[in-house]
Write a protein that holds these residues in place. Structure first.
Motif, PDB file in Angstrom:
ATOM      1  N   LEU A 199       0.941  -1.071   0.261  1.00  0.00           N
ATOM      2  CA  LEU A 199      -0.143  -0.368  -0.310  1.00  0.00           C
ATOM      3  C   LEU A 199       0.785   1.859  -0.571  1.00  0.00           C
ATOM      4  CD1 LEU A 199      -3.173  -1.342   2.389  1.00  0.00           C
ATOM      5  CD2 LEU A 199      -3.304  -1.033  -0.199  1.00  0.00           C
ATOM      6  N   SER A 200       1.815   1.408   0.140  1.00  0.00           N
ATOM      7  CA  SER A 200       2.873   1.850   0.932  1.00  0.00           C
ATOM      8  C   SER A 200       3.928   2.769  -0.726  1.00  0.00           C
ATOM      9  CB  SER A 200       3.956   1.867   2.123  1.00  0.00           C
ATOM     10  OG  SER A 200       4.558   1.172   1.691  1.00  0.00           O
ATOM     11  N   HIS A 201       3.652   1.663  -1.312  1.00  0.00           N
ATOM     12  CA  HIS A 201       4.677   1.513  -2.492  1.00  0.00           C
ATOM     13  C   HIS A 201       5.033   2.785  -2.958  1.00  0.00           C
ATOM     14  CE1 HIS A 201       6.826   0.440  -5.592  1.00  0.00           C
ATOM     15  NE2 HIS A 201       5.932   0.437  -6.544  1.00  0.00           N
ATOM     16  N   SER A 202       4.156   3.594  -3.827  1.00  0.00           N
ATOM     17  CA  SER A 202       3.565   4.766  -4.428  1.00  0.00           C
ATOM     18  C   SER A 202       3.946   6.178  -3.731  1.00  0.00           C
ATOM     19  CB  SER A 202       2.454   5.210  -5.467  1.00  0.00           C
ATOM     20  OG  SER A 202       0.902   5.435  -4.444  1.00  0.00           O
ATOM     21  N   CYS A 203       3.737   5.924  -2.469  1.00  0.00           N
ATOM     22  CA  CYS A 203       3.620   7.397  -0.662  1.00  0.00           C
ATOM     23  C   CYS A 203       5.275   7.322  -1.305  1.00  0.00           C
ATOM     24  CB  CYS A 203       3.125   6.674  -0.222  1.00  0.00           C
ATOM     25  SG  CYS A 203       1.938   6.407  -0.098  1.00  0.00           S
ATOM     26  N   HIS A 204       5.022   9.567  -1.167  1.00  0.00           N
ATOM     27  CA  HIS A 204       6.537   9.868  -0.242  1.00  0.00           C
ATOM     28  C   HIS A 204       7.032   9.871   0.536  1.00  0.00           C
ATOM     29  CE1 HIS A 204       4.381  13.731  -0.028  1.00  0.00           C
ATOM     30  NE2 HIS A 204       5.417  14.098   0.261  1.00  0.00           N
ATOM     31  N   ALA A 205       6.065   9.627   1.247  1.00  0.00           N
ATOM     32  CA  ALA A 205       5.897  10.468   2.589  1.00  0.00           C
ATOM     33  C   ALA A 205       5.057   9.049   3.678  1.00  0.00           C
ATOM     34  CB  ALA A 205       5.837  11.746   3.204  1.00  0.00           C
ATOM     35  N   ARG A 206       5.868   9.059   4.839  1.00  0.00           N
ATOM     36  CA  ARG A 206       5.310   7.696   5.644  1.00  0.00           C
ATOM     37  C   ARG A 206       4.933   7.934   7.556  1.00  0.00           C
ATOM     38  NH1 ARG A 206       6.817   1.425   4.745  1.00  0.00           N
ATOM     39  NH2 ARG A 206       7.070   1.366   2.925  1.00  0.00           N
ATOM     40  N   MET A 207       4.088   7.796   7.738  1.00  0.00           N
ATOM     41  CA  MET A 207       4.066   8.524   9.551  1.00  0.00           C
ATOM     42  C   MET A 207       3.640   7.198   9.631  1.00  0.00           C
ATOM     43  SD  MET A 207       2.175  11.407  11.584  1.00  0.00           S
ATOM     44  CE  MET A 207       3.475  12.632  11.488  1.00  0.00           C
ATOM     45  N   LEU A 208       3.816   6.357  11.326  1.00  0.00           N
ATOM     46  CA  LEU A 208       4.335   5.341  12.104  1.00  0.00           C
ATOM     47  C   LEU A 208       3.211   5.449  13.415  1.00  0.00           C
ATOM     48  CD1 LEU A 208       4.003   2.498  12.417  1.00  0.00           C
ATOM     49  CD2 LEU A 208       6.313   2.823  12.978  1.00  0.00           C
ATOM     50  N   LEU A 209       2.019   5.818  13.045  1.00  0.00           N
ATOM     51  CA  LEU A 209       1.829   6.236  14.605  1.00  0.00           C
ATOM     52  C   LEU A 209       1.591   4.910  15.170  1.00  0.00           C
ATOM     53  CD1 LEU A 209      -1.361   8.603  12.917  1.00  0.00           C
ATOM     54  CD2 LEU A 209       0.352   9.673  14.545  1.00  0.00           C
ATOM     55  N   LEU A 210       2.158   5.604  16.912  1.00  0.00           N
ATOM     56  CA  LEU A 210       1.620   4.351  18.230  1.00  0.00           C
ATOM     57  C   LEU A 210       1.214   4.985  18.914  1.00  0.00           C
ATOM     58  CD1 LEU A 210       5.523   2.987  17.476  1.00  0.00           C
ATOM     59  CD2 LEU A 210       3.309   1.418  17.386  1.00  0.00           C
ATOM     60  N   THR A 211      -0.163   4.732  19.634  1.00  0.00           N
ATOM     61  CA  THR A 211      -1.142   5.253  20.271  1.00  0.00           C
ATOM     62  C   THR A 211      -1.504   4.109  21.864  1.00  0.00           C
ATOM     63  OG1 THR A 211      -2.401   5.648  19.602  1.00  0.00           O
ATOM     64  CG2 THR A 211      -1.551   7.888  18.716  1.00  0.00           C
ATOM     65  N   ASN A 212      -1.948   4.894  23.078  1.00  0.00           N
ATOM     66  CA  ASN A 212      -2.396   4.643  23.924  1.00  0.00           C
ATOM     67  C   ASN A 212      -1.710   2.572  24.223  1.00  0.00           C
ATOM     68  OD1 ASN A 212      -3.299   6.688  24.465  1.00  0.00           O
ATOM     69  ND2 ASN A 212      -4.846   6.119  23.135  1.00  0.00           N
ATOM     70  N   PHE A 213      -0.313   2.469  24.183  1.00  0.00           N
ATOM     71  CA  PHE A 213       0.127   1.266  23.954  1.00  0.00           C
ATOM     72  C   PHE A 213       0.680   0.522  24.853  1.00  0.00           C
ATOM     73  CE2 PHE A 213       1.819  -2.078  20.177  1.00  0.00           C
ATOM     74  CZ  PHE A 213       0.368  -2.442  20.529  1.00  0.00           C
ATOM     75  N   THR A 214       1.108   1.800  25.890  1.00  0.00           N
ATOM     76  CA  THR A 214       2.181   1.483  27.273  1.00  0.00           C
ATOM     77  C   THR A 214       1.219   0.576  28.365  1.00  0.00           C
ATOM     78  OG1 THR A 214       3.181   3.505  26.745  1.00  0.00           O
ATOM     79  CG2 THR A 214       3.403   2.081  29.333  1.00  0.00           C
ATOM     80  N   GLY A 215      -0.102   0.153  28.449  1.00  0.00           N
ATOM     81  CA  GLY A 215      -0.706  -0.187  29.490  1.00  0.00           C
ATOM     82  C   GLY A 215      -0.342  -2.030  29.144  1.00  0.00           C
ATOM     83  N   PHE A 216      -0.958  -1.935  27.923  1.00  0.00           N
ATOM     84  CA  PHE A 216      -0.833  -3.259  27.002  1.00  0.00           C
ATOM     85  C   PHE A 216       0.564  -4.715  27.598  1.00  0.00           C
ATOM     86  CE2 PHE A 216       0.435  -6.437  23.816  1.00  0.00           C
ATOM     87  CZ  PHE A 216      -0.673  -7.789  23.707  1.00  0.00           C
ATOM     88  N   LEU A 217       1.564  -2.752  26.269  1.00  0.00           N
ATOM     89  CA  LEU A 217       3.185  -3.740  26.502  1.00  0.00           C
ATOM     90  C   LEU A 217       3.765  -3.870  28.790  1.00  0.00           C
ATOM     91  CD1 LEU A 217       4.017  -1.695  23.137  1.00  0.00           C
ATOM     92  CD2 LEU A 217       3.664  -4.149  23.787  1.00  0.00           C
TER      93      LEU A 217
END
Length: 318
Positions: A199-217
């Motif tokens: 899905l990201s093949h033709s994209c010029h920029a990327r953002m990886l979002l990680l939110t509200n994960f600490t409680g589980f990890l």
């Protein structure tokens, strides 16, 4: 002070009250949230006071309670990280403005929950463009969401479908895919990464979002089990213009966890992050807080966040 892309004095009344110094959730976001609450008979629950310490879970009941009690807070943290009216997170706010300036962008939202992060960003970008704070360059966003809760995936799907046509008024076009993703499963993560790559093949920029994960990890040794999957996700998220933003509430256990995560990043990605690996842990993340106007109750509520931001470059540094 650094000349920022999104300046506090330019923020529209729909997102910022200069007199009270409160942020506001965008009207579109509130309408989507109220719609979900009404359709699922959760509006009365949302008006109740949330029990202290509630964090949600995988079941429909836990997902519904999180939507009613915690969704607005999760949204407000993301919006605060983007607007940063007190200029405490300039690099984070500028990262959003740079990534979403125009062209084709890929966003991986992991775990997406019911969509607080993605929906907040889209609705805030809509308001900033509508108010001429950000330029209205054509922007195509491809969203890859991973989430274990079937109910949460459904809530995100509904909001994105309802939002799609509205966003086009501000030259924002979205495509999205929502996958079942188990953080602790190698097979599930490989399937996710395969779709991310395509899905990201033709994209010029990327953002990886990680939110509200600490409680589980933080619980049951999950961080140790999830770490190999994080290695793969972060490596496959590299690009010439790729940023990771990790947003959590402002709690003591978050700072403790971020210290562990930073140690992992320094060890696993030293050749990618270069000189940043030598920085003190406290230089990796920032904290800020503000008040937010209640969208369906009287008054306001405090928004406190801790955010970790770093680039994921393609080029290996010596």
């Amino acid at each position: 002070m650094k000349n920022r892309f999104i300046k506090t004095e330019n923020l529209p009344d729909s997102l910022w009250c200069d007199k009270s110094e409160n942020i506001l959730l965008p009207n579109q976001l509130v309408d989507l949230w109220k719609g979900l609450l009404s359709e699922n008979s959760l509006l009365d629950l949302a008006k109740e006071k949330a029990p202290k310490g509630f964090e949600g879970g995988i079941t429909k009941e836990d997902t519904d309670k999180h939507l009613a009690w915690r969704y607005n807070g999760s949204c407000a943290r993301v919006i605060l990280s983007l607007l940063d009216p007190k200029a405490k997170l300039s690099e984070v706010s500028d990262a959003y403005a740079s990534i979403f300036a125009g062209n084709k962008v890929f966003v991986a939202d992991l775990p997406s929950g019911s969509g607080a992060a993605t929906i907040s960003i889209l609705c805030t970008l809509y308001e900033l463009r509508k108010s001429n704070v950000l330029p209205r360059h054509p922007l195509e966003i491809t969203i890859m969401a991973g989430e274990i809760s079937e109910t949460a995936r459904g809530y995100l799907q509904k909001q994105l479908e309802d939002l799609k046509e509205l966003l086009e008024d501000q030259a924002i076009w979205i495509e999205f895919e929502i996958l079942e993703w188990n953080t602790l499963s190698k097979v599930s993560t490989v399937d996710l990464i395969k779709r991310m790559t395509l899905l990201s093949h033709s994209c010029h920029a990327r953002m990886l979002l990680l939110t509200n994960f600490t409680g589980f990890l933080e619980s049951s040794g999950n961080w140790k089990k999830a770490q190999p999957q994080f290695d793969d996700i972060f490596l496959h998220s590299r690009d010439s213009m790729s940023t990771a933003i990790w947003i959590e509430p402002q709690r003591n256990n978050v700072v403790t966890f971020f210290a562990r995560a930073i140690t992992w990043l320094k060890k696993s990605f030293k050749n990618l992050i270069g000189s940043q690996a030598e920085l003190e842990d406290s230089s990796w993340y920032a904290q800020t807080e503000i008040m937010c106007k209640q969208p369906i109750k009287e008054g306001n509520f405090p928004v406190r966040l801790t955010v970790l931001r770093f680039d994921l470059p393609v080029k290996v540094k010596e």
